[in-house]
Write a protein that holds these residues in place. Structure first.
Motif, short mmCIF file in Angstrom:
data_model
loop_
_atom_site.label_atom_id
_atom_site.label_comp_id
_atom_site.label_asym_id
_atom_site.label_seq_id
_atom_site.Cartn_x
_atom_site.Cartn_y
_atom_site.Cartn_z
N VAL A 78 -10.88 1.87 0.49
CA VAL A 78 -10.83 2.33 1.97
C VAL A 78 -12.09 2.51 2.51
O VAL A 78 -13.14 2.33 1.88
CB VAL A 78 -10.24 3.78 1.79
CG1 VAL A 78 -8.74 3.74 1.16
CG2 VAL A 78 -10.96 4.81 0.90
N GLU A 82 -12.46 7.23 5.99
CA GLU A 82 -11.45 7.69 5.28
C GLU A 82 -11.93 8.95 4.32
O GLU A 82 -11.46 9.78 4.17
CB GLU A 82 -10.63 6.74 4.62
CG GLU A 82 -9.73 6.11 5.69
CD GLU A 82 -8.46 6.90 6.36
OE1 GLU A 82 -8.15 7.90 6.07
OE2 GLU A 82 -8.22 6.40 7.53
N SER A 89 -10.40 0.18 9.47
CA SER A 89 -10.54 -0.95 9.05
C SER A 89 -12.04 -0.89 7.98
O SER A 89 -12.63 0.06 8.04
CB SER A 89 -10.96 -1.84 9.92
OG SER A 89 -9.83 -2.28 10.83
N TYR A 99 0.63 -1.27 0.01
CA TYR A 99 -0.02 -0.06 0.12
C TYR A 99 0.84 1.37 -0.10
O TYR A 99 0.52 2.22 0.87
CB TYR A 99 -0.71 0.05 1.09
CG TYR A 99 -1.80 -1.28 1.25
CD1 TYR A 99 -2.98 -1.15 0.22
CD2 TYR A 99 -1.87 -2.05 1.98
CE1 TYR A 99 -3.96 -2.38 0.00
CE2 TYR A 99 -2.48 -3.39 2.15
CZ TYR A 99 -3.49 -3.13 1.25
OH TYR A 99 -4.72 -4.35 1.20
N ARG A 112 -4.06 0.14 6.89
CA ARG A 112 -5.03 1.01 7.12
C ARG A 112 -4.92 1.79 8.31
O ARG A 112 -4.39 1.24 9.30
CB ARG A 112 -6.27 0.24 6.81
CG ARG A 112 -6.27 -0.60 5.36
CD ARG A 112 -7.59 -1.29 5.28
NE ARG A 112 -7.42 -2.06 4.02
CZ ARG A 112 -7.93 -1.38 2.94
NH1 ARG A 112 -8.29 -0.21 2.93
NH2 ARG A 112 -7.82 -2.01 1.66
N THR A 158 -9.33 -5.51 -2.73
CA THR A 158 -8.61 -4.55 -2.03
C THR A 158 -8.54 -3.25 -3.16
O THR A 158 -8.43 -2.39 -2.63
CB THR A 158 -7.27 -5.01 -1.83
OG1 THR A 158 -6.51 -5.41 -2.78
CG2 THR A 158 -7.40 -5.97 -0.60
N PHE A 170 -3.58 5.40 4.67
CA PHE A 170 -2.72 4.33 5.00
C PHE A 170 -1.49 5.08 5.86
O PHE A 170 -1.28 6.35 5.36
CB PHE A 170 -2.15 3.40 3.92
CG PHE A 170 -2.98 2.50 3.27
CD1 PHE A 170 -3.43 1.30 3.64
CD2 PHE A 170 -4.01 3.19 2.39
CE1 PHE A 170 -4.24 0.43 3.00
CE2 PHE A 170 -4.76 2.51 1.58
CZ PHE A 170 -5.13 0.97 2.15
#
Length: 470
Positions: A423, A427, A339, A299, A336, A384, A317
């Motif tokens: 995300v 975020e 979560s 990431y 991250r 992801t 992140f």
């Protein structure tokens, strides 16, 4: 009687000589190639014979460019078993096997290990540099009993494949020489990984050194320099039978080849006839440190223009080991800040112009519209990130999904792709709030700037009016 026998011998000798003259590219049953003799392709581009590399005294059977005075070798039969003297000879047997023996002991040094009996087995050195075993005049490549292109060494020639046959499990890959004096397989390989979405790797043993990237319809995502050019064309094929990368040259008088050097560099050379020598077209040895596989960990992306802090975590992140990150050790990557909720409240942040992550744990469908990609990823808790798998025709079709940590990403000045990273909703809200603050601050500053500018203009005009009255 003796005269008759001599006449027969003379006739046979003449026949063999004529046959050899008429077919210098062919080895037939009963013929052999000994030290000092060669087989030459029809157009005299390639030559097969015995040689000793560098300072080695061992003798090897190989193929090289005929017009190159340096005899640049492109393929070696007995890589692991050099012949200690000059007694080697190559022949073909009734089973269609090429057999390399030593005259002094008659021991088999190398064999192509074919097992099918042919009516008229012949070995032919084709104009492509491919040494093939076939039945007489049957020139259908699908019927070749054996071919050297299925067993590449350190050189990638036009028409060769780098990849894998998914039916037979045969793998085509390059392996470096141990040294310039020893053609035995060295530490470095250049190969395709068919797992997930296929991509190319340069490896040292099992360790990945450099990832060329996945195919996006036009090029490998990590090779910004791979563009249409006047020297060669390239193609990637992926179907239910095989996955491979290949290239061809536009002009047969301008040979081009790729080589894995003993030090692990992948180099492309083009023949310059004017100087009778090879010119380096490209080498991985000239790549920057952002090309080192997984330099920044998960990431995170690498930007070669940022020194010394080349690595930066994605938005949302943070460094997994801040202390290590401060001393420029980025290997543990980023984690991250929040979560994922694994519901439709999650969202995606767009990262523009990047080399797409390692696709070993990915899924692709080139037939669906890209517009459906976001929903597909959002509906799978393990997804992801997503990106466009085919950038041709504006990138309207093709979906590529990731199902693991995102690795080996870098920012590209040209030919990069957009990556959408998943995300948590929090975020997105924070970023949205930051954007609102930035917009408000920008508007306020802009308004103040307009007011100040207006005041300056007013004062200037006022001063001019006063001066005019004076």
């Amino acid at each position: 009687m003796a005269g008759f026998i001599m006449l027969i011998i003379s006739f046979l000798f003449s026949y063999i000589t004529i046959t050899t003259t008429l077919s210098p590219d062919t080895i037939t049953l009963g013929q052999s190639i000994n030290e000092g003799e060669t087989v030459v392709s029809a157009g005299e581009v390639y030559e097969l014979g015995f040689f000793s590399p560098g300072k080695s005294s061992g003798r090897y059977l190989g193929i090289w460019y005929k017009k190159d005075v340096e005899k640049t070798v492109v393929w070696v039969a007995n890589r692991n078993t050099p012949i200690s003297d000059s007694s080697g000879f190559l022949s073909i047997n009734a089973q269609g096997s090429l057999v390399l023996r030593m005259n002094s002991t008659n021991d088999i040094v190398w064999s192509s290990n074919a097992s099918t009996t042919l009516l008229n087995p012949v070995a032919v050195l084709l104009e492509s540099g491919n040494l093939v075993v076939k039945d007489g005049n049957d020139n259908d490549p699908d019927n070749f009993l054996w071919q050297s292109f299925d067993y590449p060494c350190n050189t990638f020639l036009p028409g060769m494949k780098i990849g894998r046959n998914l039916v037979t499990s045969m793998e085509w890959f390059l392996s470096s020489w141990k040294s310039i004096d020893d053609p035995a397989p060295g530490d470095f390989t250049f190969q395709a990984d068919p797992h997930g979405f296929p991509q190319l790797f340069v490896k040292m043993g099992p360790e990945i050194l450099y990832r060329v990237g996945s195919w996006n319809g036009l090029r490998w995502t990590g090779t910004t320099q791979l563009e249409p050019n006047p020297v060669y064309t390239y193609e990637f094929v992926s179907n239910e039978k095989e996955v491979f990368y290949t290239f061809d040259i536009r002009n047969r008088s301008v040979p081009s080849r790729m080589v894995v050097s003993p030090s692990g560099d992948v180099q492309r050379f083009t023949w310059i006839d004017r100087i009778k020598s090879w010119s380096s077209f490209f080498t991985t040895g000239q790549l920057d440190r952002c090309e080192n596989y997984d330099l920044c960990g998960s990431y995170a992306s690498c930007n070669i223009n940022k020194y010394p802090d080349a690595c930066e975590c994605f938005k949302g992140f943070t460094p997994k080991s801040p202390g290590e990150w401060e001393i420029l050790n980025w290997t543990e990557g980023c984690v991250r800040r929040a979560s994922l909720n694994c519901n439709h409240s999650d969202g995606f942040l767009k990262h523009e112009a990047v080399k797409l992550p390692d696709t070993s744990n990915s899924w692709v469908d080139n037939n669906i519209s890209f517009a459906k990609c976001e929903k597909l990823c959002l509906n799978n808790c393990s997804c992801t990130a997503y990106a466009n798998s085919d950038v041709r025709e504006g990138g309207t079709r093709g979906c590529l999904l990731w199902f693991s940590d995102l690795l080996d990403i870098r920012e590209l000045a040209a030919n990069g792709q957009d990556l959408y990273v998943r995300v948590a909703a929090s975020e997105l809200e924070q970023l949205s709030e930051k954007k609102r603050v930035i917009i408000i601050v920008t508007c306020v500053v802009s308004a103040m700037g307009v007011l100040v500018l207006g005041w300056i203009i007013f004062m200037c005009k006022r001063k001019l009016r006063i001066q005019g009255k004076l």
